[in-house]
Design an enzyme around this catalytic site. Sequence first.
Site, PDB file in Angstrom:
ATOM      1  N   HIS A 294     -31.233  71.073  -8.812  1.00 47.52           N
ATOM      2  CA  HIS A 294     -30.913  69.648  -8.654  1.00 47.52           C
ATOM      3  C   HIS A 294     -29.971  69.374  -7.463  1.00 47.52           C
ATOM      4  O   HIS A 294     -29.126  68.483  -7.519  1.00 47.52           O
ATOM      5  CB  HIS A 294     -30.316  69.095  -9.955  1.00 47.52           C
TER       6      HIS A 294
ATOM      7  N   HIS B 294     -26.225  80.125  -7.264  1.00 47.31           N
ATOM      8  CA  HIS B 294     -25.481  79.488  -6.181  1.00 47.31           C
ATOM      9  C   HIS B 294     -23.987  79.468  -6.479  1.00 47.31           C
ATOM     10  O   HIS B 294     -23.579  79.463  -7.630  1.00 47.31           O
ATOM     11  CB  HIS B 294     -25.994  78.087  -5.832  1.00 47.31           C
TER      12      HIS B 294
ATOM     13  N   GLU C 213     -25.451  77.190 -14.264  1.00 44.26           N
ATOM     14  CA  GLU C 213     -26.350  76.069 -14.608  1.00 44.26           C
ATOM     15  C   GLU C 213     -27.670  76.583 -15.205  1.00 44.26           C
ATOM     16  O   GLU C 213     -28.441  75.802 -15.738  1.00 44.26           O
ATOM     17  CB  GLU C 213     -26.613  75.200 -13.369  1.00 44.26           C
TER      18      GLU C 213
END
Length: 282
Positions: A12, A194, A241
């Site tokens: 996202h 990330h 996430e």
Amino acid sequence: MARIVGAVTTSHVPAIGNAIARGLQQDPYWKPFFDGFVGVHQWLQEVRPDVAVVFYNDHGLNFFLDKMPTFAVGAADEYRYADEGWGIPSMFPPFPGQAQLSWHLIESLVQDEFDITTCQEMQVDHAFAIPMALLWPDAASWPVKTIPIAINTVQHPLPSAARCFKLGQAVGRAIESFPADARVVILGTGGLSHQLEGTRAGFINRDFDLMCMDKLVSDPAALTRYSNEQLVELAGSQGVELLMWVAARAALSGRVSGVHSNYHIPISNTAAGLMVMQSGLV
Ligand code: DHB
Ligand code: FE
């Protein structure tokens, strides 16, 4: 009766919003990423969902570090996008809610011993809006009603992967016990590896991501054995996430197959992953 038509998991990254606003889908940097969604659009046309239940993480828009619910469920008729500082043009029409199904989920989750926060007002950020825009790029208005479920992946302590897996299972059970007709797609947004800050900024772990994508279909419980400290080490501080992918996958019951996937490095600082999964025959 409501039924789950499948699950879509996607990254996202906020920069995607600017790429959409500027029409950069065919640009060499963006093309391998946006091309991944063609298969998803075809699949969505086949399964025709009318509700999207979206596992995402709030990045400081509704909840800040002083008050941080572990799990928060929207129960509104409408959710508006608000920029949390990335400068994404405000191109998203309001997202319609499905408050009746929201309240059914909330009742069922509390009954199931999940002490969630109920949000009768909720704004949504890039983690909710960008995946919606990727799935339905040409919609003048959203073709699905939505239910946001925010999982805390920002302020430690975070819920464990095992707990998010159980949350996803409970959401799946709740949806399937909703007496009215609905065709529900589950979204899980975030990841894959990330890290945005510190000495490891820009950290990406391709081998770990690909292993997660494989296990997510065939043996998602294997991912619940990782502690959040291990996930941070292996996938980066925002790589946690992945918890939203675990919850989304867990909402699917029975034998699950992978329908479509894409993996592209990098989009901004992120390894961009995309998966469509489906259980049984829909
Ligand atoms: C980026 C990725 C995210 O998941 C996020 O929430 C913000 C920024 C990035 O790679 O730029
Ligand atoms: Fe994020």
